[in-house]
Scaffold this motif. Structure first.
Motif, PDB file in Angstrom:
ATOM      1  N   ARG A 188       0.829  -1.206   0.000  1.00 46.45           N
ATOM      2  CA  ARG A 188       0.000   0.000   0.000  1.00 46.45           C
ATOM      3  C   ARG A 188       0.861   1.252   0.000  1.00 46.45           C
ATOM      4  NH1 ARG A 188      -0.823   3.567   3.305  1.00 46.45           N
ATOM      5  NH2 ARG A 188       0.151   2.398   4.997  1.00 46.45           N
ATOM      6  N   LEU A 189       1.901   1.266   0.837  1.00 43.22           N
ATOM      7  CA  LEU A 189       2.781   2.420   0.935  1.00 43.22           C
ATOM      8  C   LEU A 189       3.445   2.713  -0.410  1.00 43.22           C
ATOM      9  CD1 LEU A 189       4.337   4.540   2.642  1.00 43.22           C
ATOM     10  CD2 LEU A 189       5.990   2.742   3.157  1.00 43.22           C
ATOM     11  N   PHE A 190       3.934   1.669  -1.069  1.00 42.13           N
ATOM     12  CA  PHE A 190       4.591   1.838  -2.360  1.00 42.13           C
ATOM     13  C   PHE A 190       3.605   2.403  -3.386  1.00 42.13           C
ATOM     14  CE2 PHE A 190       6.385   0.615  -6.404  1.00 42.13           C
ATOM     15  CZ  PHE A 190       7.761   0.685  -6.224  1.00 42.13           C
ATOM     16  N   CYS A 191       2.404   1.837  -3.432  1.00 41.08           N
ATOM     17  CA  CYS A 191       1.403   2.314  -4.392  1.00 41.08           C
ATOM     18  C   CYS A 191       0.982   3.754  -4.099  1.00 41.08           C
ATOM     19  CB  CYS A 191       0.178   1.400  -4.370  1.00 41.08           C
ATOM     20  SG  CYS A 191       0.454  -0.217  -5.114  1.00 41.08           S
ATOM     21  N   ASP A 192       0.868   4.109  -2.824  1.00 38.52           N
ATOM     22  CA  ASP A 192       0.541   5.488  -2.469  1.00 38.52           C
ATOM     23  C   ASP A 192       1.610   6.446  -2.978  1.00 38.52           C
ATOM     24  OD1 ASP A 192      -1.743   4.642  -1.193  1.00 38.52           O
ATOM     25  OD2 ASP A 192      -0.959   4.876   0.841  1.00 38.52           O
ATOM     26  N   PRO A 198      -6.705   3.182  -8.276  1.00 38.42           N
ATOM     27  CA  PRO A 198      -7.389   2.007  -7.713  1.00 38.42           C
ATOM     28  C   PRO A 198      -7.511   0.843  -8.677  1.00 38.42           C
ATOM     29  CG  PRO A 198      -8.520   4.018  -7.058  1.00 38.42           C
ATOM     30  CD  PRO A 198      -7.469   4.429  -8.039  1.00 38.42           C
ATOM     31  N   ARG A 199      -7.820   1.112  -9.941  1.00 35.36           N
ATOM     32  CA  ARG A 199      -7.997  -0.003 -10.882  1.00 35.36           C
ATOM     33  C   ARG A 199      -6.713  -0.819 -11.047  1.00 35.36           C
ATOM     34  NH1 ARG A 199      -7.449   4.576 -13.884  1.00 35.36           N
ATOM     35  NH2 ARG A 199      -5.851   4.569 -15.538  1.00 35.36           N
ATOM     36  N   GLU A 200      -5.555  -0.159 -10.955  1.00 38.75           N
ATOM     37  CA  GLU A 200      -4.286  -0.862 -11.064  1.00 38.75           C
ATOM     38  C   GLU A 200      -3.955  -1.603  -9.771  1.00 38.75           C
ATOM     39  OE1 GLU A 200      -1.970  -0.586 -14.264  1.00 38.75           O
ATOM     40  OE2 GLU A 200      -4.148  -0.825 -14.379  1.00 38.75           O
ATOM     41  N   ARG A 201      -4.318  -1.031  -8.642  1.00 37.57           N
ATOM     42  CA  ARG A 201      -4.089  -1.724  -7.363  1.00 37.57           C
ATOM     43  C   ARG A 201      -4.872  -3.034  -7.321  1.00 37.57           C
ATOM     44  NH1 ARG A 201      -2.998   2.483  -2.594  1.00 37.57           N
ATOM     45  NH2 ARG A 201      -2.523   4.331  -3.826  1.00 37.57           N
ATOM     46  N   ARG A 202      -6.090  -2.999  -7.863  1.00 36.36           N
ATOM     47  CA  ARG A 202      -6.907  -4.210  -7.862  1.00 36.36           C
ATOM     48  C   ARG A 202      -6.300  -5.294  -8.739  1.00 36.36           C
ATOM     49  NH1 ARG A 202     -11.176  -0.309  -7.443  1.00 36.36           N
ATOM     50  NH2 ARG A 202     -11.311  -0.087  -9.712  1.00 36.36           N
ATOM     51  N   ARG A 256      -4.902  -8.061  -0.464  1.00 34.51           N
ATOM     52  CA  ARG A 256      -5.879  -7.289  -1.234  1.00 34.51           C
ATOM     53  C   ARG A 256      -6.564  -6.251  -0.350  1.00 34.51           C
ATOM     54  NH1 ARG A 256      -7.473  -8.355  -6.076  1.00 34.51           N
ATOM     55  NH2 ARG A 256      -6.740 -10.517  -5.920  1.00 34.51           N
ATOM     56  N   ASP A 257      -6.875  -6.645   0.876  1.00 30.70           N
ATOM     57  CA  ASP A 257      -7.509  -5.691   1.800  1.00 30.70           C
ATOM     58  C   ASP A 257      -6.601  -4.483   2.034  1.00 30.70           C
ATOM     59  OD1 ASP A 257      -9.739  -7.280   2.019  1.00 30.70           O
ATOM     60  OD2 ASP A 257      -9.155  -8.184   3.931  1.00 30.70           O
ATOM     61  N   SER A 258      -5.318  -4.727   2.158  1.00 31.87           N
ATOM     62  CA  SER A 258      -4.379  -3.610   2.359  1.00 31.87           C
ATOM     63  C   SER A 258      -4.296  -2.715   1.144  1.00 31.87           C
ATOM     64  CB  SER A 258      -2.979  -4.163   2.690  1.00 31.87           C
ATOM     65  OG  SER A 258      -2.981  -4.852   3.915  1.00 31.87           O
ATOM     66  N   LEU A 259      -4.374  -3.304  -0.025  1.00 37.77           N
ATOM     67  CA  LEU A 259      -4.212  -2.543  -1.263  1.00 37.77           C
ATOM     68  C   LEU A 259      -5.433  -1.699  -1.604  1.00 37.77           C
ATOM     69  CD1 LEU A 259      -2.386  -5.117  -3.580  1.00 37.77           C
ATOM     70  CD2 LEU A 259      -1.627  -2.774  -3.121  1.00 37.77           C
ATOM     71  N   VAL A 260      -6.612  -2.258  -1.405  1.00 36.09           N
ATOM     72  CA  VAL A 260      -7.824  -1.578  -1.902  1.00 36.09           C
ATOM     73  C   VAL A 260      -8.811  -1.250  -0.785  1.00 36.09           C
ATOM     74  CG1 VAL A 260      -7.590  -2.696  -4.138  1.00 36.09           C
ATOM     75  CG2 VAL A 260      -9.040  -3.744  -2.407  1.00 36.09           C
TER      76      VAL A 260
END
Length: 260
Positions: A188-192, A198-202, A256-260
């Motif tokens: 999550r931190l890296f994606c932030d 969001p669509r890419e995180r999923r 997945r919960d952490s990401l989205v």
């Protein structure tokens, strides 16, 4: 043409390329079929003002490419695994991807390797392991060893990076300093920090699974030809990929919960 007048210092750490040495403030590397494409990339990055990659200086009398030496440290350390360092790495990767825009994606000579099914968007480093990230003052500021660079998606290159830095791996195969980290929070931190929508995180975990499957097949094929790939395979690279894939399957819901 650059003459080799100073003492050569072998540079260790990478898994694939043998014969890399430091000579003064330069690095000498054996050429590969992808060298012309990599040089086009590095010159494009220089013209774009991206400071996080070596500059191309030419070739020496032995036919090796000559690049600028980037001072600093590589590898996993107490400073390199902090949340701040991970966020900085994500921002470095984002700047790199943005800087590759405008370079033709259809240049001949890119390295072959596993990839995403989606159309390529950028040139990815595709091998951003701890050995290929240079730190100074506790922060990552540059990337080296572009031999595996190729057209890909932003997300695929993020996954290749997070494989080592989150890390998406069975704890038995992680560096001791990374065995107790919360991988979901690091994803999550890296994606932030990168600015991943969001669509890419999923889709990130799906792409990670795809990469595990395809990189296993690629490495097994390359190992049959001998050399460094064979050494990596004999050293358990295939088993590590399989364990990482199984760990991802077992922990997918929480990640997945952490990401989205």
């Amino acid at each position: 043409m650059f003459a080799t007048l100073l003492h050569e210092i072998p540079l260790q750490g990478g898994d694939v390329t043998d014969g890399v040495v430091r000579v003064g403030d330069t690095v000498r590397r054996p050429t590969t079929p992808s060298t012309p494409a990599v040089h086009a990339l590095l010159r494009h990055l220089e013209a774009a003002g991206f400071g996080g990659a070596p500059r191309v200086l030419g070739f020496d009398e032995l036919g090796r490419e000559v690049l600028t030496y980037l001072p600093g440290t590589t590898g996993v350390s107490l400073l390199s695994i902090t949340d701040e360092a991970l966020a900085d790495l994500a921002r470095l990767l984002r700047r790199f991807h943005d800087a590759t825009e405008g370079l033709p994606l259809d240049l001949d000579g890119w390295a072959a390797g596993s990839n995403d099914d989606a159309p390529p968007e950028v040139i990815g480093h595709c091998d951003l392991t701890p050995a290929n990230v240079v730190f100074s003052g506790g922060a990552p500021y540059a990337m080296i060893d572009f031999d595996q660079a190729r057209p890909t998606t932003r997300l695929f290159d993020m996954v290749t990076t997070l494989r080592h830095w989150a890390p998406i791996a069975d704890p038995v195969d992680r560096h001791p300093l990374l065995r107790g980290v919360d991988v979901g929070e690091r994803l999550r931190l890296f994606c932030d920090a990168y600015g991943t929508p969001p669509r890419e995180r999923r889709r990130l975990l799906e792409v990670a699974r795809l990469r595990f499957h395809r990189s296993y097949a690629v490495m097994r094929t390359r190992a049959a030809s001998g050399g460094s790939w064979a050494r990596m395979w004999a050293g358990g690279a295939g088993e590590r990929i399989r364990r990482a894939s199984a760990w991802l399957d077992a922990h997918e819901d929480g990640l997945r919960d952490s990401l989205v």
